[in-house]
Design an enzyme around this catalytic site. Sequence first.
Site, PDB file in Angstrom:
ATOM      1  N   GLY A 173      37.009  42.466  35.845  1.00  0.00           N
ATOM      2  CA  GLY A 173      38.124  42.245  37.276  1.00  0.00           C
ATOM      3  C   GLY A 173      38.829  43.468  37.310  1.00  0.00           C
ATOM      4  CG  HIS A 210      41.270  38.522  34.545  1.00  0.00           C
ATOM      5  ND1 HIS A 210      42.115  39.592  35.707  1.00  0.00           N
ATOM      6  CD2 HIS A 210      41.260  39.302  33.653  1.00  0.00           C
ATOM      7  CE1 HIS A 210      42.055  40.830  35.167  1.00  0.00           C
ATOM      8  NE2 HIS A 210      41.439  40.668  34.455  1.00  0.00           N
ATOM      9  CG  ASP A 227      46.142  34.838  35.879  1.00  0.00           C
ATOM     10  OD1 ASP A 227      46.798  35.157  35.155  1.00  0.00           O
ATOM     11  OD2 ASP A 227      45.871  33.826  36.410  1.00  0.00           O
TER      12      ASP A 227
END
Length: 280
Positions: A145, A42, A165
């Site tokens: 992702g 991310h 993240d």
Amino acid sequence: MLSYQHAYHAGNFADVHKHLTLYAVTDYLLRKESAVTYVDTHAGRGLYPLSGQESQRLQEYREGIWPLWQQPKSSAPFLGAWKEVLRSAQPDAATLTHYPGSPWWMSNVLREQDKLRLFELHPGEHKQLNAQVLSPNAQRVFGDGLVGLTDMLPVRTPRLCVLIDPSYERKVEYQEVAETVVHALEKVRHGVILIWYPLLPAGHHHALLDTLKARGVRKIWRSELLLRAPAEQAHGMYGSGMLVINPPWGLDQQLAAAMAEITPLLGSSSRYKADWWVQE
């Protein structure tokens, strides 16, 4: 559900916690010559001007990187080294005007033999990421992702380092992250995986932690930086959490020394704690 833009939060206390941890891990990986594939699931924009409209709206950096920047020297050598790298991201090393996101921190350590895959699903954020000057070894991917990480495994390099993240705008993301990590470790058992999570009054992060433990993932080190004490009636993030699976040796001591210097700068309610969520 693509409303989240990290520019509104760039340089806050959670970024400091996250990127200190990431820096400590990558610094350790650089001690060996064998190649590393880095993955940022991310990525965001990669570099954030603190004078920008988004950053100025909330000014969260004033409870994060700003008080730390004001300290001329650091007693912890590791923290001092991190701040020197941060200075290199500034047009003027003496003035804090930009905060670098994880793509910048990961690109900064790339050697000729290393690779970096940056995933970003938000079209506006991906456009901004494409405009950043990064290492030629950094590949930017417009896409999910977690799906991208699953599809690219196993990697061709001997070592793997992943930062996960998400924004956690959707509650199901906690479970999605856990399932992705379990799959990744089945493909690359010794991969180093870093997972950031927010500490919110609702306590949704427990779904992530409990699922990883229940699925048999081992060697999970956990650290949490609390800006204030949790309150049941309060809203918003009161703390930042990091999990590191297969953590490098000495990570705990490095971060503990850095946080001993940082927490007093964040206010009297700030505190740091770390332990093994699951041992080997």
